[in-house]
Motif scaffolding. Structure first.
Motif, PDB file in Angstrom:
ATOM      1  N   ALA A  10      -1.902  -1.232  -3.889  1.00  0.00           N
ATOM      2  CA  ALA A  10      -3.004  -0.289  -3.737  1.00  0.00           C
ATOM      3  C   ALA A  10      -2.452   1.083  -3.392  1.00  0.00           C
ATOM      4  CB  ALA A  10      -3.948  -0.769  -2.636  1.00  0.00           C
ATOM      5  N   VAL A  11      -3.129   2.104  -3.870  1.00  0.00           N
ATOM      6  CA  VAL A  11      -2.774   3.486  -3.540  1.00  0.00           C
ATOM      7  C   VAL A  11      -3.924   4.073  -2.738  1.00  0.00           C
ATOM      8  CG1 VAL A  11      -2.253   5.778  -4.465  1.00  0.00           C
ATOM      9  CG2 VAL A  11      -1.373   3.745  -5.633  1.00  0.00           C
ATOM     10  N   VAL A  71       0.545  -9.990   5.590  1.00  0.00           N
ATOM     11  CA  VAL A  71       1.491  -8.910   5.905  1.00  0.00           C
ATOM     12  C   VAL A  71       1.098  -7.697   5.065  1.00  0.00           C
ATOM     13  CG1 VAL A  71       3.913  -8.176   5.902  1.00  0.00           C
ATOM     14  CG2 VAL A  71       3.369 -10.601   6.244  1.00  0.00           C
ATOM     15  N   LEU A  72       1.175  -6.512   5.670  1.00  0.00           N
ATOM     16  CA  LEU A  72       0.990  -5.280   4.902  1.00  0.00           C
ATOM     17  C   LEU A  72       2.322  -4.558   4.814  1.00  0.00           C
ATOM     18  CD1 LEU A  72      -2.382  -3.857   6.318  1.00  0.00           C
ATOM     19  CD2 LEU A  72      -2.018  -5.369   4.348  1.00  0.00           C
ATOM     20  N   VAL A  73       2.648  -4.079   3.631  1.00  0.00           N
ATOM     21  CA  VAL A  73       3.826  -3.219   3.435  1.00  0.00           C
ATOM     22  C   VAL A  73       3.281  -1.850   3.036  1.00  0.00           C
ATOM     23  CG1 VAL A  73       5.868  -2.778   2.025  1.00  0.00           C
ATOM     24  CG2 VAL A  73       5.303  -5.135   2.708  1.00  0.00           C
ATOM     25  N   ALA A  92       9.232   3.268  -6.503  1.00  0.00           N
ATOM     26  CA  ALA A  92       9.985   2.590  -5.439  1.00  0.00           C
ATOM     27  C   ALA A  92       9.228   1.353  -4.958  1.00  0.00           C
ATOM     28  CB  ALA A  92      10.230   3.538  -4.271  1.00  0.00           C
ATOM     29  N   MET A  93       7.938   1.476  -4.728  1.00  0.00           N
ATOM     30  CA  MET A  93       7.201   0.395  -4.061  1.00  0.00           C
ATOM     31  C   MET A  93       7.003  -0.846  -4.932  1.00  0.00           C
ATOM     32  SD  MET A  93       6.962   1.388  -1.058  1.00  0.00           S
ATOM     33  CE  MET A  93       5.931   0.087  -0.415  1.00  0.00           C
ATOM     34  N   VAL A 114       0.854  -1.184   0.000  1.00  0.00           N
ATOM     35  CA  VAL A 114       0.000   0.000   0.000  1.00  0.00           C
ATOM     36  C   VAL A 114       0.891   1.235   0.000  1.00  0.00           C
ATOM     37  CG1 VAL A 114      -1.937   1.107   1.189  1.00  0.00           C
ATOM     38  CG2 VAL A 114      -1.557  -1.342   1.459  1.00  0.00           C
ATOM     39  N   MET A 115       0.446   2.284  -0.682  1.00  0.00           N
ATOM     40  CA  MET A 115       1.239   3.518  -0.660  1.00  0.00           C
ATOM     41  C   MET A 115       0.328   4.717  -0.734  1.00  0.00           C
ATOM     42  SD  MET A 115       2.641   2.721  -4.382  1.00  0.00           S
ATOM     43  CE  MET A 115       2.248   1.027  -3.962  1.00  0.00           C
ATOM     44  N   GLY A 116       0.883   5.845  -0.314  1.00  0.00           N
ATOM     45  CA  GLY A 116       0.060   7.035  -0.181  1.00  0.00           C
ATOM     46  C   GLY A 116      -0.243   7.746  -1.475  1.00  0.00           C
TER      47      GLY A 116
END
Ligand code: RP5
Length: 171
Positions: free
Chosen positions: A36-37, A61-63, A18-19, A9-11
């Motif tokens: 997911a964003v 797991v969440l990254v 990168a992700m 997940v990223m903002g």
């Protein structure tokens, strides 16, 4: 239930370069993942719903990657019992120090396992997620053993040097 076991997940879409490297590492272990964003400040209700459904959807797991005042990993960790790995991302004039401190300094009780800033951290988030999953998955454990064995051969030794049995057995 989806086959993904790791939710990356990223903002912001700007975090993707990168992700996505985290996903590439997970592929090396044969671990299913999804991406997911969602922003903790722009779309907090989406983050809440994602965290609430994560476990029942099969994620283990969440990254979470975020830059600047990077609260996404901590917010996710507050909303799910799953382990959360935080990836601090650079992109502001503070070059990632801001996101590193935002992510790593979680008060006791709501941990976020924080990795290095940027691409290096995104890759290591994948490796750390694999180590977590390896505890309960023999296939991932075998992939981890093979990768560690391969890494241990990346040495260059002086002629005549005895490493005492050669490369260490990572088992
Ligand atoms: C954070 O703000 C995001 O994780 C991103 O790293 C940073 C900048 O976001 P954008 O303005 O590029 O969308 O929320």
């Amino acid at each position: 239930m989806s086959s993904a076991r790791v939710g990356i997940v990223m903002g912001s879409e700007s975090d993707l370069p990168a992700m996505r490297l985290c996903g590439e590492v997970l592929d090396e272990y044969g671990i299913g993942w999804e991406i997911a964003v969602m922003s903790a400040h722009r779309a907090p209700e989406v983050v809440r719903a994602y965290a609430a459904q994560a476990e029942s959807r099969g994620l283990r797991v969440l990254v979470a990657g975020a830059g600047a005042a990077a609260h996404l990993p901590g917010v996710l960790a507050s909303l799910t019992p799953l382990p959360v790995i935080g990836v601090p991302l650079a992109g502001t004039p503070l070059a990632g120090i801001d996101s590193l401190l935002s992510i790593v300094q979680m008060p006791p009780g709501v941990p976020v396992a924080t990795v290095a800033v940027g691409e290096m951290g995104a890759r290591n988030a994948g490796h750390l997620a694999a180590r977590i999953l390896a505890l309960g998955d023999p296939d991932v454990a075998a992939a981890l053993r093979a990768l560690r064995q391969e890494m241990s051969t990346r040495v260059r030794l002086p002629e005549g040097f005895d490493a005492g049995g050669g490369a260490p057995d990572p088992a």
